[in-house]
Design a protein around this motif. Structure first.
Motif, PDB file in Angstrom:
ATOM      1  N   ASN A  40      16.697  39.240  57.018  1.00 41.87           N
ATOM      2  CA  ASN A  40      16.392  37.682  56.528  1.00 41.87           C
ATOM      3  C   ASN A  40      15.753  37.829  55.052  1.00 41.87           C
ATOM      4  N   GLY A  41      14.913  38.815  54.800  1.00 47.85           N
ATOM      5  CA  GLY A  41      14.301  38.818  53.443  1.00 47.85           C
ATOM      6  C   GLY A  41      15.515  39.124  52.406  1.00 47.85           C
ATOM      7  N   ILE A  42      16.474  39.966  52.643  1.00 45.70           N
ATOM      8  CA  ILE A  42      17.633  40.191  51.788  1.00 45.70           C
ATOM      9  C   ILE A  42      18.490  38.825  51.762  1.00 45.70           C
ATOM     10  N   GLU A  43      18.784  37.919  52.469  1.00 50.71           N
ATOM     11  CA  GLU A  43      19.380  36.802  52.615  1.00 50.71           C
ATOM     12  C   GLU A  43      18.547  35.833  51.542  1.00 50.71           C
ATOM     13  N   PHE A  67       7.192  41.068  37.531  1.00 58.60           N
ATOM     14  CA  PHE A  67       7.563  39.985  38.049  1.00 58.60           C
ATOM     15  C   PHE A  67       7.559  40.222  39.692  1.00 58.60           C
ATOM     16  N   ASN A  68       7.531  38.918  40.330  1.00 55.56           N
ATOM     17  CA  ASN A  68       7.584  38.592  41.924  1.00 55.56           C
ATOM     18  C   ASN A  68       8.550  37.652  41.888  1.00 55.56           C
ATOM     19  N   LEU A  69       9.393  37.875  42.974  1.00 59.47           N
ATOM     20  CA  LEU A  69      10.292  36.836  43.233  1.00 59.47           C
ATOM     21  C   LEU A  69       9.813  36.176  44.455  1.00 59.47           C
ATOM     22  N   LYS A  70       9.511  34.937  44.402  1.00 61.02           N
ATOM     23  CA  LYS A  70       9.040  34.100  45.750  1.00 61.02           C
ATOM     24  C   LYS A  70      10.031  33.265  46.254  1.00 61.02           C
ATOM     25  N   ALA A  71      10.060  33.002  47.821  1.00 57.34           N
ATOM     26  CA  ALA A  71      10.573  32.054  48.532  1.00 57.34           C
ATOM     27  C   ALA A  71      10.136  30.626  48.167  1.00 57.34           C
ATOM     28  N   SER A  72      11.013  29.773  48.732  1.00 58.62           N
ATOM     29  CA  SER A  72      10.527  28.298  48.384  1.00 58.62           C
ATOM     30  C   SER A  72       9.102  27.929  49.095  1.00 58.62           C
ATOM     31  N   GLY A  74       6.511  29.894  48.866  1.00 55.75           N
ATOM     32  CA  GLY A  74       5.691  30.585  47.907  1.00 55.75           C
ATOM     33  C   GLY A  74       5.511  32.004  48.395  1.00 55.75           C
ATOM     34  N   GLN A  75       6.009  32.570  49.585  1.00 53.83           N
ATOM     35  CA  GLN A  75       5.884  33.933  49.759  1.00 53.83           C
ATOM     36  C   GLN A  75       6.616  34.648  48.923  1.00 53.83           C
ATOM     37  N   VAL A  76       6.022  35.826  48.590  1.00 53.92           N
ATOM     38  CA  VAL A  76       6.632  36.991  47.620  1.00 53.92           C
ATOM     39  C   VAL A  76       7.580  37.806  48.662  1.00 53.92           C
ATOM     40  N   ILE A  77       8.647  37.716  48.230  1.00 51.99           N
ATOM     41  CA  ILE A  77       9.877  38.511  49.028  1.00 51.99           C
ATOM     42  C   ILE A  77      10.413  39.517  48.363  1.00 51.99           C
ATOM     43  N   GLY A  78       9.766  39.929  46.831  1.00 51.88           N
ATOM     44  CA  GLY A  78      10.171  41.153  46.127  1.00 51.88           C
ATOM     45  C   GLY A  78       9.397  41.143  45.060  1.00 51.88           C
TER      46      GLY A  78
END
Length: 109
Positions: A40-43, A67-72, A74-78
């Protein structure tokens, strides 16, 4: 073409790395307790990497940009590696944007 690699860490949790076509890791995930959550994190990376507002540009205490990539939500996903310059970091973000959407998933867990 980039690819996601799923692996298990020493504690048995699942993590993924997004690698560019040259094999360099351009984004690393947090630890997930299940493979399904990792997938799910990959998606989420595939989706959120197309929105520049989801990239949080930061500077480490030693001055290195990353950098961090965040989900909608606000959680960091990468998270990225540390870069030598802001322009190198921006190239890393561009690489995630171009590699993530069509990247295959290789399960090494």
């Amino acid at each position: 073409m980039g690819k996601f690699e799923i692996k298990t860490d020493k504690s048995g949790q699942f993590r993924f790395n997004l690698k560019a076509g040259n094999g360099q890791v351009i984004l690393s995930s947090e630890a997930y307790t299940t493979k399904a959550a990792c997938e799910n994190g990959i998606e989420s990376v595939k989706t959120n990497s197309q929105d520049d507002n989801r990239f949080e540009r930061k500077t480490a205490k030693n001055g290195s940009p990353y950098f961090n990539l965040k989900a909608s939500n606000g959680q960091v996903i990468g998270a990225s590696e540390m870069y030598s310059s802001t322009s190198a970091m921006e190239n890393g973000i561009a690489s995630v944007k171009s590699n993530a959407p069509g990247a295959d998933v290789e399960d090494n867990s």
